[in-house]
Design an enzyme around this catalytic site. Structure first.
Site, PDB file in Angstrom:
ATOM      1  N   LYS A  57       7.267  -4.768   7.437  1.00  0.00           N
ATOM      2  CA  LYS A  57       8.178  -3.684   7.796  1.00  0.00           C
ATOM      3  C   LYS A  57       7.806  -3.260   9.206  1.00  0.00           C
ATOM      4  O   LYS A  57       6.723  -3.598   9.700  1.00  0.00           O
ATOM      5  CB  LYS A  57       8.081  -2.512   6.804  1.00  0.00           C
ATOM      6  CG  LYS A  57       6.757  -1.759   6.819  1.00  0.00           C
ATOM      7  CD  LYS A  57       6.823  -0.536   5.903  1.00  0.00           C
ATOM      8  CE  LYS A  57       5.552   0.272   5.996  1.00  0.00           C
ATOM      9  NZ  LYS A  57       5.547   1.447   5.140  1.00  0.00           N
ATOM     10  N   PHE A 115       0.074   7.599  -3.269  1.00  0.00           N
ATOM     11  CA  PHE A 115       1.458   7.187  -2.985  1.00  0.00           C
ATOM     12  C   PHE A 115       1.726   7.002  -1.497  1.00  0.00           C
ATOM     13  O   PHE A 115       2.873   6.888  -1.078  1.00  0.00           O
ATOM     14  CB  PHE A 115       2.436   8.213  -3.582  1.00  0.00           C
ATOM     15  CG  PHE A 115       2.271   8.363  -5.077  1.00  0.00           C
ATOM     16  CD1 PHE A 115       2.888   7.473  -5.938  1.00  0.00           C
ATOM     17  CD2 PHE A 115       1.467   9.362  -5.609  1.00  0.00           C
ATOM     18  CE1 PHE A 115       2.716   7.579  -7.319  1.00  0.00           C
ATOM     19  CE2 PHE A 115       1.286   9.488  -6.985  1.00  0.00           C
ATOM     20  CZ  PHE A 115       1.917   8.591  -7.846  1.00  0.00           C
ATOM     21  N   CYS A 166       1.634  -4.079  -1.670  1.00  0.00           N
ATOM     22  CA  CYS A 166       1.673  -3.463  -3.011  1.00  0.00           C
ATOM     23  C   CYS A 166       2.904  -3.748  -3.857  1.00  0.00           C
ATOM     24  O   CYS A 166       2.750  -4.072  -5.027  1.00  0.00           O
ATOM     25  CB  CYS A 166       1.440  -1.966  -2.877  1.00  0.00           C
ATOM     26  SG  CYS A 166      -0.282  -1.622  -2.434  1.00  0.00           S
TER      27      CYS A 166
END
Ligand SMILES: NC(=O)C1=CN([C@@H]2O[C@H](COP(=O)(O)OP(=O)(O)OC[C@H]3O[C@@H](n4cnc5c(N)ncnc54)[C@H](O)[C@@H]3O)[C@@H](O)[C@H]2O)C=CC1
Ligand SMILES: O=C(O)[C@H]1O[C@H](OP(=O)(O)OP(=O)(O)OC[C@H]2O[C@@H](n3ccc(=O)[nH]c3=O)[C@H](O)[C@@H]2O)[C@H](O)[C@@H](O)[C@@H]1O
Length: 434
Positions: free
Chosen positions: A331, A158, A272
């Site tokens: 980002k 994660f 992703c």
């Protein structure tokens, strides 16, 4: 423990270096010799804060790399951290995973009879049942028997780009998917030092293999949908002249909603969210279910860049005019431009006949490879000079500090897709959702 990790990319290298830091002996296996040489020389093959130091500390020592799959025979478990890209139709492309599983099987088949079966762990993001139906059979192809010669498990990752080391060492949770107590035991042993060293208690979810695989998709698509939902709500706010950020701050105080991932704007990108959302929608459809909310999340994400540009259209006819694009990375904190919203923004501007001048603090070189004929500026100030409009695509901190620079624009229209520029006198400012 002695661990091998197949694939020394973003995930493989980060996990390997962190496991070495926690005291394990780790070897990454990669087909790319430059990556292997870098790791052995103590140099990180990818840019991640904190990773350089870990690879420098352990590279060539507790952390090694090789192109030779034979090393799996000397290890207690092998993780597959290989790419799972999209096919043209959005479905998952398992060629790298199957190739890796085949090679691991062949290497294990060459081993002397081992006392314990080798554990092969799927670290990559894969559609439910992939480990059971597509990977275990490839390992078995070498003449091995599941349960006797090898075991399989799923342990999704994660971590985020830009905070991968910190995310790995201090995870919100660990997810172990297995169907054999021996596999669970080995995963528990692998992560025991991490749980001891972590700042807080780390919950462990022990579940089935397909459940673990699905947890990863649910996690990513929930977050992507959360951003699309706040973008949808933000678009409604804009229609009413309401500030979506004030609304988000208030709803985020409700524990059931939570304050994170409520920054509305030009949408989500990266390596992703887009591929995983497409892959699970495609897989669900193949099974006969059309996930309407996930499809809508993609649709909202696809339309945000055009909404940004239509706000610019309200103020300037950009045909033949210079327009600045501020931010190219998907980002802040990374030079990664995979699925960045800057691409549809640049393409939309070019369709309108604008002359695009783009700036990003670190992602220019990656973008230049894709759009060599776009003009790239060395600073935000240079991009803004003489521009008839500016659009903000990435929330880099440095854009918040821009001030006099807007004075050099030919027409100071700023459309902000990330709420990073301050509204001020002297410029025409439009926020995408505020
Ligand atoms: N990048 C990220 O932040 C995250 C990625 N993931 C998932 O992890 C998986 C891996 O992603 P990344 O690390 O980003 O990929 P990546 O593309 O950075 O790294 C994959 C590596 O595998 C190597 N490789 C390809 N075929 C090989 C083979 N047959 N044998 C040995 N090495 C081979 C490549 O040379 C490359 O170095 C994907 O499923 C992704 O969805 C999950 C969480 C976070
Ligand atoms: O599977 C993966 O690869 C990873 O994908 C994401 O991590 P990452 O892609 O690095 O980036 P995020 O920080 O999640 O941002 C994704 C996109 O959402 C956008 N975003 C995020 C938050 C928000 O409030 N608003 C918003 O537009 C970001 O600008 C960015 O384009 C997940 O957050 C990780 O947990 C996961 O492991």
């Amino acid at each position: 423990m002695n661990v091998s990790i197949v694939g020394s990319g973003y995930v493989g290298t980060t996990v390997a270096a962190c496991l070495a830091e926690l005291g394990h002996e780790v070897t990454t296996i990669d087909v790319d010799e430059a990556i292997v040489d870098a790791v052995n020389a103590g140099e990180s093959p990818i840019h991640e804060p904190g990773l350089d130091d870990l690879v420098a500390d352990h590279g060539g020592d507790r952390l090694r790399a090789t192109t030779d799959y034979g090393v799996v025979r000397e290890t207690d478990l092998t993780m597959l951290a290989l790419p799972t890209p999209s096919n043209e139709d959005g479905s998952i492309d398992l060629q790298y995973m199957e190739a890796g599983a085949t090679s691991v099987g062949e290497a294990l088949a060459d081993a002397d009879d081992a006392a314990d079966p080798h554990l092969v762990v799927t670290k990559s993001t894969v559609i439910p049942r992939t480990t059971d139906d597509r990977l275990a059979p490839r390992i078995a192809d070498a003449g091995l028997t599941r349960g006797e010669d090898f075991l399989v498990a799923s342990n999704p990752e994660f971590q985020r780009e830009g905070t991968a080391v910190e995310d790995f060492l201090n995870p919100d949770k660990l997810v172990f998917g297995a169907d054999d107590e021996r596999a669970f035991e080995r995963l528990r042993a692998l992560y025991a030092p991490l749980r001891e060293a972590a700042d807080d208690d780390v919950p462990v979810v022990e579940t089935g293999i397909a459940e673990a695989e699905m947890i990863k998709y649910a996690n990513n698509t929930f977050l992507a949908s959360k951003v699309s939902l706040i973008n949808d709500i933000g678009n409604v706010c804009k229609e009413f002249g309401v500030d979506a950020y004030e609304v988000a701050e208030a709803i985020g105080l409700d524990d059931r909603i939570g304050e994170q991932f409520l920054r509305s704007g030009v949408g989500w990108g990266g390596s992703c969210f887009p591929k995983d959302t497409d892959a699970i929608i495609s897989a669900a459809r193949q099974e006969g279910y059309d996930p309407a909310v996930l499809s809508a999340a993609v649709e909202v994400n696809d339309t945000q860049p055009e909404r940004l540009l239509s706000l610019l259209d309200d103020h300037v006819d950009v045909a033949g005019k210079r327009v600045a694009v501020l931010g190219l990375a998907f980002k802040p904190g990374t030079d990664d431009i995979r699925n960045t919203r800057a691409v549809p923004v640049i393409e939309g501007l070019r369709e309108r006949g604008a002359e695009v001048v783009a700036y990003d603090p670190v992602a220019v070189e990656n973008m230049r490879e894709r759009y060599p004929d776009v003009e790239y500026a060395g600073s935000a100030a240079e991009a803004l000079e003489g521009a008839h409009g500016a659009v903000v695509v990435t929330d880099w901190d440095e854009f918040a500090a821009l001030d006099d620079e807007f004075g050099a624009m030919a027409d100071p229209v700023v459309v902000d897709g990330r709420r990073i520029v301050q509204r001020r006198d002297g410029i025409t400012y439009e926020g995408l959702t505020w």
